[in-house]
Structure formats: structure tokens, C-alpha cells
Motif scaffolding. Structure first.
Motif, PDB file in Angstrom:
ATOM      1  N   TYR A   1      -6.063   4.482  -0.148  1.00  0.00           N
ATOM      2  CA  TYR A   1      -4.664   4.429  -0.521  1.00  0.00           C
ATOM      3  C   TYR A   1      -4.479   3.470  -1.694  1.00  0.00           C
ATOM      4  O   TYR A   1      -5.050   2.376  -1.695  1.00  0.00           O
ATOM      5  CB  TYR A   1      -3.807   3.958   0.652  1.00  0.00           C
ATOM      6  CG  TYR A   1      -3.803   4.906   1.834  1.00  0.00           C
ATOM      7  CD1 TYR A   1      -3.037   6.068   1.817  1.00  0.00           C
ATOM      8  CD2 TYR A   1      -4.572   4.637   2.971  1.00  0.00           C
ATOM      9  CE1 TYR A   1      -3.032   6.941   2.900  1.00  0.00           C
ATOM     10  CE2 TYR A   1      -4.579   5.499   4.054  1.00  0.00           C
ATOM     11  CZ  TYR A   1      -3.809   6.654   4.016  1.00  0.00           C
ATOM     12  OH  TYR A   1      -3.808   7.507   5.077  1.00  0.00           O
TER      13      TYR A   1
ATOM     14  N   THR B   1       0.844  -1.190   0.000  1.00  0.00           N
ATOM     15  CA  THR B   1       0.000   0.000   0.000  1.00  0.00           C
ATOM     16  C   THR B   1       0.877   1.237   0.000  1.00  0.00           C
ATOM     17  O   THR B   1       1.853   1.317   0.756  1.00  0.00           O
ATOM     18  CB  THR B   1      -0.914   0.011   1.235  1.00  0.00           C
ATOM     19  OG1 THR B   1      -1.681  -1.195   1.271  1.00  0.00           O
ATOM     20  CG2 THR B   1      -1.861   1.198   1.195  1.00  0.00           C
TER      21      THR B   1
ATOM     22  N   TYR C   1       1.144   4.656   1.174  1.00  0.00           N
ATOM     23  CA  TYR C   1       0.532   5.574   2.131  1.00  0.00           C
ATOM     24  C   TYR C   1       0.903   7.034   1.874  1.00  0.00           C
ATOM     25  O   TYR C   1       0.460   7.918   2.609  1.00  0.00           O
ATOM     26  CB  TYR C   1       0.931   5.190   3.550  1.00  0.00           C
ATOM     27  CG  TYR C   1       0.335   3.868   3.999  1.00  0.00           C
ATOM     28  CD1 TYR C   1      -1.009   3.780   4.334  1.00  0.00           C
ATOM     29  CD2 TYR C   1       1.124   2.725   4.072  1.00  0.00           C
ATOM     30  CE1 TYR C   1      -1.567   2.571   4.733  1.00  0.00           C
ATOM     31  CE2 TYR C   1       0.578   1.511   4.478  1.00  0.00           C
ATOM     32  CZ  TYR C   1      -0.757   1.441   4.807  1.00  0.00           C
ATOM     33  OH  TYR C   1      -1.305   0.241   5.206  1.00  0.00           O
TER      34      TYR C   1
ATOM     35  N   ARG D   1      -3.311   9.518  -1.213  1.00  0.00           N
ATOM     36  CA  ARG D   1      -4.665   9.110  -0.843  1.00  0.00           C
ATOM     37  C   ARG D   1      -5.649   9.738  -1.817  1.00  0.00           C
ATOM     38  O   ARG D   1      -5.656  10.943  -2.011  1.00  0.00           O
ATOM     39  CB  ARG D   1      -4.997   9.515   0.588  1.00  0.00           C
ATOM     40  CG  ARG D   1      -6.345   8.975   1.064  1.00  0.00           C
ATOM     41  CD  ARG D   1      -6.517   9.103   2.563  1.00  0.00           C
ATOM     42  NE  ARG D   1      -6.531  10.481   3.004  1.00  0.00           N
ATOM     43  CZ  ARG D   1      -6.690  10.847   4.276  1.00  0.00           C
ATOM     44  NH1 ARG D   1      -6.812   9.929   5.211  1.00  0.00           N
ATOM     45  NH2 ARG D   1      -6.678  12.126   4.598  1.00  0.00           N
TER      46      ARG D   1
END
Length: 233
Positions: A164, A154, A156, A159
């Protein structure tokens, strides 16, 4: 299933911002042009503010033409206005009830906001166009290599719509020099963790191995076909 990448989201944002910007800019320009045209036909006089309702953003004025007093509502209201303040207006000599204020604040706001939205939208579209052209050049002129998805993680740092995106890391053994290279895919909004361990096509620039494109969409299409998944979303 068509992967929805961050580039696709950026393209949609660019189109929406440009569309809204053009509408706001056009509306502001049209009203500004009409305002200027009406001022050339109307007569100028001074009015006085008689009432202010900041709750509803209304300001009422009173002015006298040929001994007759007229009342009306301004099309703007600011916190700086006070009852009794003079304001300049332009009225229709054939119908003094018809008037426009001397201020162009709303037109300026529409044009400014519209211009800002248009510029932001165009910037997004240019970025998407350049990335798309870069990918096409790699597909046409680059080396077509096979890699293995070694991890999906993912991201991060980005967004989009409170979500995400995911990134696939892949390992490529270059058949020309037997060197190992590590690459990553573009940001994609769907979970692609099921692709770990599968073979993916990677297009690499012959002269600069740091320029590449991991074709996740092709791999996902192959995955859906192998598992007889018919996803028309």
C-alpha cells in the motif's frame, strides 16, 4: 533517494504493456501475412482428423494427393474437434508434406491480445503524460507556497505489488488571504513518516486553489542532505 510514486509505477506498466503489445501484434500480423501469402501459392484440399490428444493439444490429420496418402499435425487443436472430422488445408504442390490449415485462430489471438495490451499501455502513458504536464504547469505558473507535513497515512484504496502506498497530508497558510488550506501529496511507495512536522513546498494554481502539487521529492532531498544521507538507490 528517488521516490517511487504510483505515477512511476504506472509509467513502467505503460511502457511494458505497450512493448509487449507491439511485439504480439507485429508477430500476429507477420504470421497472418505469411499465411495469406502461402495460401495464394498452395493448393486446397480436404483432410480428415485421425487422432486427437487433448492433453498435449495435438491433432493429427490424413489427406490424399494424387493417390498418395500423407499425414501431418495441425498447428491447433480445440475441444470441438472429433476424430473423423473434415478440415480444409493448403498444401505445397511441390512438397505435399508441407501444409497450413485454413484456420487463423492463433494469428487472430496474437493480434487481438497485442492490440489490447498496446491500447492499455498507451492509456497508462497518456495518463502519466497528462499528470506530468499538469505538475509542470503548476511549478511554472502556480504560486509557490510553504506548508507543513501534519500527517503521513497509508492509502488502503490502492495496492501495488501487494504494497500500500503512503500519502502525506500538509497544511498551508496562504500569505495572500491568511486562509488555511489542507493538501495531500501523491501516492508514494516508500514510508515517508519521518517527514511529519517538516516544511514542504506546495505549488498552487492562482485561479483554482483546488489544483496543486505537493513537492515531496524536494523535501526528501533536503532531508537526506541535512542528515548527511547518501542514498544512491
Amino acid at each position: 533517494m528517488k521516490i517511487k510514486g504510483v505515477r512511476t509505477v504506472m509509467l513502467l506498466i505503460g511502457i511494458i504493456f505497450t512493448f509487449i503489445g507491439i511485439i504480439l501484434f507485429s508477430a500476429g500480423s507477420f504470421v497472418m501475412a505469411k499465411h495469406i501469402s502461402d495460401k495464394d501459392k498452395y493448393d486446397k484440399t480436404q483432410a480428415n482428423i485421425t487422432e486427437i490428444n487433448h492433453t498435449n493439444s495435438n491433432a493429427f490429420i490424413e489427406y490424399t494427393i494424387d493417390g498418395i496418402t500423407y499425414e501431418g499435425k495441425l498447428n491447433e487443436c480445440s475441444t470441438n474437434m472429433q476424430v473423423g472430422d473434415p478440415v480444409w488445408i493448403y498444401y505445397d504442390p511441390e512438397d505435399p508434406y508441407e501444409f497450413i490449415s485454413d484456420s487463423k485462430i492463433f494469428e487472430i489471438i496474437f493480434i487481438s491480445v497485442g492490440g489490447f495490451f498496446t491500447v492499455i499501455g498507451i492509456v497508462f502513458l497518456i495518463i502519466c503524460y497528462k499528470k506530468k504536464r499538469k505538475v509542470n504547469e503548476l511549478i511554472v505558473n502556480g504560486d509557490k507556497l510553504s506548508g507543513t507535513i501534519i500527517a503521513v497515512r497509508t492509502n488502503y484504496k490502492i495496492r501495488v505489488n501487494n504494497r500500500y502506498p503512503f500519502i502525506a497530508d500538509c497544511e498551508v497558510i496562504n500569505p495572500y488571504d491568511n486562509e488555511k488550506y489542507l493538501y495531500r501529496s501523491e501516492n508514494v511507495m516508500e514510508d515517508i513518516s519521518m517527514l511529519v512536522g517538516m516544511t514542504v513546498t506546495v505549488f498552487v494554481d492562482r485561479n483554482d486553489r483546488s489544483k496543486y502539487y505537493v513537492d515531496i521529492q524536494e523535501l526528501l532531498n533536503s532531508y537526506n542532505s541535512d542528515f548527511q544521507i547518501h542514498d544512491y538507490r
